[in-house]
Write a protein that holds these residues in place. Structure first.
Motif, PDB file in Angstrom:
ATOM      1  N   GLN A  38      11.973  -5.758   2.467  1.00  0.00           N
ATOM      2  CA  GLN A  38      10.577  -6.385   2.305  1.00  0.00           C
ATOM      3  C   GLN A  38      10.423  -7.433   1.513  1.00  0.00           C
ATOM      4  OE1 GLN A  38       8.211  -3.201  -0.291  1.00  0.00           O
ATOM      5  NE2 GLN A  38       6.158  -3.971   0.482  1.00  0.00           N
ATOM      6  N   ASP A  39       9.713  -8.462   2.247  1.00  0.00           N
ATOM      7  CA  ASP A  39      10.061  -9.721   1.858  1.00  0.00           C
ATOM      8  C   ASP A  39       8.421 -10.246   1.245  1.00  0.00           C
ATOM      9  OD1 ASP A  39       8.540  -9.958   4.230  1.00  0.00           O
ATOM     10  OD2 ASP A  39      10.158 -11.413   5.145  1.00  0.00           O
ATOM     11  N   ASP A  42       3.140  -6.966   2.170  1.00  0.00           N
ATOM     12  CA  ASP A  42       2.662  -6.530   3.374  1.00  0.00           C
ATOM     13  C   ASP A  42       3.497  -6.698   4.607  1.00  0.00           C
ATOM     14  OD1 ASP A  42       1.923  -9.268   3.271  1.00  0.00           O
ATOM     15  OD2 ASP A  42       0.104  -9.075   4.265  1.00  0.00           O
ATOM     16  N   HIS A  43       4.626  -6.896   4.168  1.00  0.00           N
ATOM     17  CA  HIS A  43       5.609  -7.550   5.367  1.00  0.00           C
ATOM     18  C   HIS A  43       7.042  -7.018   5.071  1.00  0.00           C
ATOM     19  CE1 HIS A  43       8.010 -10.372   8.010  1.00  0.00           C
ATOM     20  NE2 HIS A  43       6.865 -10.158   8.758  1.00  0.00           N
ATOM     21  N   ARG A  45      11.029  -6.781   7.401  1.00  0.00           N
ATOM     22  CA  ARG A  45      11.813  -7.268   8.420  1.00  0.00           C
ATOM     23  C   ARG A  45      12.820  -6.006   8.569  1.00  0.00           C
ATOM     24  NH1 ARG A  45      13.381 -12.047   5.269  1.00  0.00           N
ATOM     25  NH2 ARG A  45      15.406 -10.970   5.394  1.00  0.00           N
ATOM     26  N   ASP A  62       9.826  -7.717  13.086  1.00  0.00           N
ATOM     27  CA  ASP A  62       9.042  -7.905  11.840  1.00  0.00           C
ATOM     28  C   ASP A  62       7.521  -6.582  11.744  1.00  0.00           C
ATOM     29  OD1 ASP A  62       9.686 -10.229  10.756  1.00  0.00           O
ATOM     30  OD2 ASP A  62       9.397 -11.175  12.575  1.00  0.00           O
ATOM     31  N   THR A  64       4.063  -5.883   9.862  1.00  0.00           N
ATOM     32  CA  THR A  64       3.181  -6.182   8.814  1.00  0.00           C
ATOM     33  C   THR A  64       1.953  -5.044   8.536  1.00  0.00           C
ATOM     34  OG1 THR A  64       3.017  -8.305   9.849  1.00  0.00           O
ATOM     35  CG2 THR A  64       1.334  -7.750   8.675  1.00  0.00           C
ATOM     36  N   THR A  66      -1.521  -3.711   7.257  1.00  0.00           N
ATOM     37  CA  THR A  66      -3.021  -4.174   6.883  1.00  0.00           C
ATOM     38  C   THR A  66      -3.841  -2.980   6.582  1.00  0.00           C
ATOM     39  OG1 THR A  66      -3.410  -4.026   9.288  1.00  0.00           O
ATOM     40  CG2 THR A  66      -2.674  -6.155   8.464  1.00  0.00           C
ATOM     41  N   LEU A  76      -0.063  -0.323  10.498  1.00  0.00           N
ATOM     42  CA  LEU A  76       1.405  -1.017  10.501  1.00  0.00           C
ATOM     43  C   LEU A  76       1.338  -1.584  12.048  1.00  0.00           C
ATOM     44  CD1 LEU A  76       3.932   0.654  11.986  1.00  0.00           C
ATOM     45  CD2 LEU A  76       3.466   1.895   9.776  1.00  0.00           C
ATOM     46  N   GLY A  78       3.915  -3.926  14.265  1.00  0.00           N
ATOM     47  CA  GLY A  78       5.227  -4.510  14.394  1.00  0.00           C
ATOM     48  C   GLY A  78       5.683  -5.189  15.903  1.00  0.00           C
TER      49      GLY A  78
END
Length: 157
Positions: A38-39, A42-43, A45, A62, A64, A66, A76, A78
């Protein structure tokens, strides 16, 4: 490809929500997942190795999040690229309904598209592989949120 179902989990909604937002839990539960980081809030990798019929590929992608409504739902989205094997992209709406003190229903409504060599395999093989992977994920996820592991998930900072 469309996937829609619900799964009953042996935990309260707060525990299920915490597990759904814990990259370590998800990494353990996602079949073939090598990396899930988790970077941002809400994101995420990911790197996942999958075998679909005769094709085995490592996907980097990836995800994301929302429309986040803790501890109830999110969407989600991706996309992953698997080199020569092709790509996969999709989205899912996930929501939790607490039906008893230690019982939560996880609902999902997802769609996915694939391209490249994966798309050439045919929808029956792709659909059956997707169903198998979903079952593996939810079997593992159910075990992670069982009463034995729920305390560890809830206690994480």
């Amino acid at each position: 490809m469309k996937l829609q179902d619900s799964v009953t989990l042996p935990c309260d909604r707060a525990t299920a929500w915490a597990a759904l937002n814990d990259p370590d839990v998800l990494r353990r539960c996602i079949p073939g997942c090598e990396v899930l980081e988790q970077d941002a809030p809400d994101h995420l990798r990911a790197k996942v190795v999958l075998k679909v019929g005769p094709i085995k590929a490592r996907f980097a992608g990836d995800v994301t999040l929302t429309d986040i409504t803790p501890p109830q739902s999110y969407v989600l989205t991706g996309e992953g690229k698997g080199g020569v094997a092709g790509f996969a992209k999709g989205s899912a709406r996930v929501w939790l309904d607490e039906v008893a003190p230690q019982e939560t229903v996880l609902n999902y409504d997802a769609s996915a598209d694939v391209g490249g060599k994966l798309a050439q395999l045919g929808s029956r093989l792709l659909d059956s592989t997707a169903q198998k992977l979903v079952r593996q994920f939810f079997d593992s996820f159910r075990a992670c949120v069982s009463q034995t592991d729920a305390d560890a998930v809830a206690a994480k900072p």
